[in-house]
Design a protein around this motif. Structure first.
Motif, PDB file in Angstrom:
ATOM      1  N   ALA A   1       0.827  -1.213   0.000  1.00  0.00           N
ATOM      2  CA  ALA A   1       0.000   0.000   0.000  1.00  0.00           C
ATOM      3  C   ALA A   1       0.859   1.259   0.000  1.00  0.00           C
ATOM      4  CB  ALA A   1      -0.947  -0.002   1.195  1.00  0.00           C
ATOM      5  N   ASP A   2       1.985   1.234   0.695  1.00  0.00           N
ATOM      6  CA  ASP A   2       2.865   2.403   0.669  1.00  0.00           C
ATOM      7  C   ASP A   2       3.296   2.729  -0.753  1.00  0.00           C
ATOM      8  OD1 ASP A   2       2.828   3.083   3.340  1.00  0.00           O
ATOM      9  OD2 ASP A   2       4.782   2.196   3.798  1.00  0.00           O
ATOM     10  N   MET A   3       3.613   1.701  -1.532  1.00  0.00           N
ATOM     11  CA  MET A   3       4.049   1.942  -2.908  1.00  0.00           C
ATOM     12  C   MET A   3       2.870   2.406  -3.770  1.00  0.00           C
ATOM     13  SD  MET A   3       7.005   1.389  -2.050  1.00  0.00           S
ATOM     14  CE  MET A   3       7.245   0.726  -0.408  1.00  0.00           C
ATOM     15  N   TRP A   4       1.686   1.859  -3.504  1.00  0.00           N
ATOM     16  CA  TRP A   4       0.493   2.270  -4.239  1.00  0.00           C
ATOM     17  C   TRP A   4       0.191   3.742  -3.975  1.00  0.00           C
ATOM     18  CZ3 TRP A   4      -4.411   3.798  -2.410  1.00  0.00           C
ATOM     19  CH2 TRP A   4      -5.383   3.945  -3.409  1.00  0.00           C
ATOM     20  N   PHE A   5       0.246   4.147  -2.705  1.00  0.00           N
ATOM     21  CA  PHE A   5       0.029   5.554  -2.386  1.00  0.00           C
ATOM     22  C   PHE A   5       1.050   6.430  -3.108  1.00  0.00           C
ATOM     23  CE2 PHE A   5      -2.679   4.572   1.327  1.00  0.00           C
ATOM     24  CZ  PHE A   5      -3.582   5.619   1.254  1.00  0.00           C
ATOM     25  N   ALA A   6       2.320   6.075  -3.000  1.00  0.00           N
ATOM     26  CA  ALA A   6       3.370   6.893  -3.624  1.00  0.00           C
ATOM     27  C   ALA A   6       3.180   6.980  -5.132  1.00  0.00           C
ATOM     28  CB  ALA A   6       4.750   6.317  -3.288  1.00  0.00           C
ATOM     29  N   ASP A   7       2.898   5.853  -5.770  1.00  0.00           N
ATOM     30  CA  ASP A   7       2.699   5.852  -7.223  1.00  0.00           C
ATOM     31  C   ASP A   7       1.462   6.662  -7.609  1.00  0.00           C
ATOM     32  OD1 ASP A   7       4.949   4.252  -7.505  1.00  0.00           O
ATOM     33  OD2 ASP A   7       3.802   2.393  -7.729  1.00  0.00           O
ATOM     34  N   SER A   8       0.414   6.565  -6.815  1.00  0.00           N
ATOM     35  CA  SER A   8      -0.822   7.306  -7.103  1.00  0.00           C
ATOM     36  C   SER A   8      -0.601   8.803  -6.972  1.00  0.00           C
ATOM     37  CB  SER A   8      -1.939   6.849  -6.161  1.00  0.00           C
ATOM     38  OG  SER A   8      -2.237   5.485  -6.369  1.00  0.00           O
ATOM     39  N   ILE A   9       0.107   9.206  -5.949  1.00  0.00           N
ATOM     40  CA  ILE A   9       0.405  10.628  -5.756  1.00  0.00           C
ATOM     41  C   ILE A   9       1.271  11.141  -6.904  1.00  0.00           C
ATOM     42  CG2 ILE A   9       1.616  12.289  -4.271  1.00  0.00           C
ATOM     43  CD1 ILE A   9       0.750  10.331  -1.893  1.00  0.00           C
ATOM     44  N   ALA A  10       2.299  10.379  -7.251  1.00  0.00           N
ATOM     45  CA  ALA A  10       3.209  10.803  -8.319  1.00  0.00           C
ATOM     46  C   ALA A  10       2.498  10.889  -9.667  1.00  0.00           C
ATOM     47  CB  ALA A  10       4.405   9.854  -8.402  1.00  0.00           C
ATOM     48  N   SER A  11       1.586   9.965  -9.933  1.00  0.00           N
ATOM     49  CA  SER A  11       0.896   9.962 -11.232  1.00  0.00           C
ATOM     50  C   SER A  11      -0.294  10.915 -11.258  1.00  0.00           C
ATOM     51  CB  SER A  11       0.412   8.550 -11.573  1.00  0.00           C
ATOM     52  OG  SER A  11      -0.680   8.182 -10.744  1.00  0.00           O
ATOM     53  N   GLY A  12      -0.755  11.321 -10.072  1.00  0.00           N
ATOM     54  CA  GLY A  12      -1.914  12.199  -9.999  1.00  0.00           C
ATOM     55  C   GLY A  12      -3.230  11.483 -10.172  1.00  0.00           C
TER      56      GLY A  12
ATOM     57  N   PHE B   1      -5.488   8.068  -8.437  1.00  0.00           N
ATOM     58  CA  PHE B   1      -5.680   6.909  -7.571  1.00  0.00           C
ATOM     59  C   PHE B   1      -6.600   5.923  -8.293  1.00  0.00           C
ATOM     60  CE2 PHE B   1      -4.222   9.907  -4.464  1.00  0.00           C
ATOM     61  CZ  PHE B   1      -3.605   9.145  -3.491  1.00  0.00           C
ATOM     62  N   LYS B   2      -6.075   4.747  -8.592  1.00  0.00           N
ATOM     63  CA  LYS B   2      -6.868   3.676  -9.201  1.00  0.00           C
ATOM     64  C   LYS B   2      -6.741   2.452  -8.312  1.00  0.00           C
ATOM     65  CE  LYS B   2      -6.414   4.665 -14.132  1.00  0.00           C
ATOM     66  NZ  LYS B   2      -5.898   4.128 -15.396  1.00  0.00           N
TER      67      LYS B   2
ATOM     68  N   ARG C   1      -1.557  20.073  -8.096  1.00  0.00           N
ATOM     69  CA  ARG C   1      -2.687  19.659  -8.929  1.00  0.00           C
ATOM     70  C   ARG C   1      -3.727  18.907  -8.093  1.00  0.00           C
ATOM     71  NH1 ARG C   1       0.864  15.295 -12.073  1.00  0.00           N
ATOM     72  NH2 ARG C   1       1.047  13.879 -10.337  1.00  0.00           N
ATOM     73  N   PRO C   2      -5.001  19.148  -8.368  1.00  0.00           N
ATOM     74  CA  PRO C   2      -6.044  18.442  -7.624  1.00  0.00           C
ATOM     75  C   PRO C   2      -6.061  16.955  -8.003  1.00  0.00           C
ATOM     76  CG  PRO C   2      -6.962  20.264  -8.911  1.00  0.00           C
ATOM     77  CD  PRO C   2      -5.530  20.126  -9.290  1.00  0.00           C
ATOM     78  N   VAL C   3      -6.138  16.116  -7.001  1.00  0.00           N
ATOM     79  CA  VAL C   3      -6.184  14.672  -7.219  1.00  0.00           C
ATOM     80  C   VAL C   3      -7.388  14.124  -6.472  1.00  0.00           C
ATOM     81  CG1 VAL C   3      -4.979  12.478  -6.911  1.00  0.00           C
ATOM     82  CG2 VAL C   3      -3.674  14.535  -7.470  1.00  0.00           C
ATOM     83  N   ASP C   4      -8.182  13.333  -7.179  1.00  0.00           N
ATOM     84  CA  ASP C   4      -9.367  12.720  -6.599  1.00  0.00           C
ATOM     85  C   ASP C   4      -9.024  11.310  -6.133  1.00  0.00           C
ATOM     86  OD1 ASP C   4     -11.820  10.921  -6.760  1.00  0.00           O
ATOM     87  OD2 ASP C   4     -12.734  12.897  -6.980  1.00  0.00           O
ATOM     88  N   ALA C   5      -9.373  11.017  -4.898  1.00  0.00           N
ATOM     89  CA  ALA C   5      -9.207   9.662  -4.353  1.00  0.00           C
ATOM     90  C   ALA C   5     -10.514   9.283  -3.682  1.00  0.00           C
ATOM     91  CB  ALA C   5      -8.051   9.610  -3.368  1.00  0.00           C
ATOM     92  N   PHE C   6     -11.222   8.372  -4.306  1.00  0.00           N
ATOM     93  CA  PHE C   6     -12.466   7.847  -3.747  1.00  0.00           C
ATOM     94  C   PHE C   6     -13.464   8.953  -3.418  1.00  0.00           C
ATOM     95  CE2 PHE C   6      -8.915   5.018  -2.556  1.00  0.00           C
ATOM     96  CZ  PHE C   6      -9.248   3.925  -3.345  1.00  0.00           C
ATOM     97  N   GLY C   7     -13.546   9.933  -4.313  1.00  0.00           N
ATOM     98  CA  GLY C   7     -14.509  11.008  -4.155  1.00  0.00           C
ATOM     99  C   GLY C   7     -14.037  12.195  -3.332  1.00  0.00           C
ATOM    100  N   MET C   8     -12.832  12.127  -2.800  1.00  0.00           N
ATOM    101  CA  MET C   8     -12.262  13.261  -2.060  1.00  0.00           C
ATOM    102  C   MET C   8     -11.194  13.891  -2.944  1.00  0.00           C
ATOM    103  SD  MET C   8     -11.917  11.748   1.809  1.00  0.00           S
ATOM    104  CE  MET C   8     -10.844  10.398   1.325  1.00  0.00           C
TER     105      MET C   8
ATOM    106  N   VAL D   1      -0.036  16.932  -3.018  1.00  0.00           N
ATOM    107  CA  VAL D   1       0.872  16.958  -1.874  1.00  0.00           C
ATOM    108  C   VAL D   1       0.166  16.576  -0.571  1.00  0.00           C
ATOM    109  CG1 VAL D   1       0.616  19.432  -1.341  1.00  0.00           C
ATOM    110  CG2 VAL D   1       2.760  18.251  -0.790  1.00  0.00           C
ATOM    111  N   MET D   2      -1.107  16.882  -0.461  1.00  0.00           N
ATOM    112  CA  MET D   2      -1.834  16.591   0.771  1.00  0.00           C
ATOM    113  C   MET D   2      -2.086  15.102   0.959  1.00  0.00           C
ATOM    114  SD  MET D   2      -1.771  19.520   2.027  1.00  0.00           S
ATOM    115  CE  MET D   2      -2.705  19.212   3.514  1.00  0.00           C
TER     116      MET D   2
END
Length: 170
Positions: free
Chosen positions: A57-68, A70-71, A113-120, A125-126
């Protein structure tokens, strides 16, 4: 948020994640391999499942943040290198080091840049805070398993009953 603020937040949080990750790896490595299926309740994950989830999950979070983006497509398979708790900790260290380098290289524009994760939706960066909080949450669960599973609890913040970082050696 401006560019300087985004950079300052990213610097603070990647440093925090780096420090927390070292403690997390100590907890993962402390899982007794012979009792890695320990869980305190039928509803709980096993120690092994928590360790693998935490690392991946740590790698998933990092990759999702870097790519902008969350899938979530479900839990990925356990990497073949993860053969025992120490190997999970080693895998985490190698991969986290690479991910932190990528996260630190993001431009202020990418961080803002705004990033959507599960509707949020919030600036990319946040999401580093959520990444950190997720890690700390599951590390806490795992640390609570250790003594009951037959292991020692490493120091996380200061000392534990099993590891006193402040004790003087004679």
């Amino acid at each position: 948020m401006n560019a300087d603020q985004a950079r300052a937040i990213a610097d603070l949080l990647t440093q925090t994640i780096e420090q927390e990750s070292a403690a997390t790896r100590k907890v993962i490595a402390a899982i007794p391999n012979g009792n890695r299926d320990y869980k305190p309740d039928p509803k709980s994950r096993t120690a092994w499942d928590l360790a693998v989830h935490l690392a991946i999950a740590d790698m998933w979070f990092a990759d999702s943040i870097a790519s902008g983006e969350f899938k979530w497509t479900g839990d990925p398979p356990t990497p073949p290198e993860m053969t025992d708790p120490r190997a999970v900790a080693t895998w985490h260290e190698k991969n986290m080091t690479q991910r932190l380098t990528k996260l630190r290289a993001l431009t202020p524009e990418q961080l803002m840049r705004p990033v959507d994760a599960f509707g949020m939706k919030q600036p990319a960066v946040m999401w580093l805070m959520m990444m950190n909080n997720h890690q700390v949450h599951h590390r806490g669960q795992l640390a609570a398993y250790l003594r009951a599973a037959g292991s020692k609890v490493p120091a996380i913040y200061g000392a534990s009953a099993d590891e006193n970082l402040f004790a003087r050696s004679s």
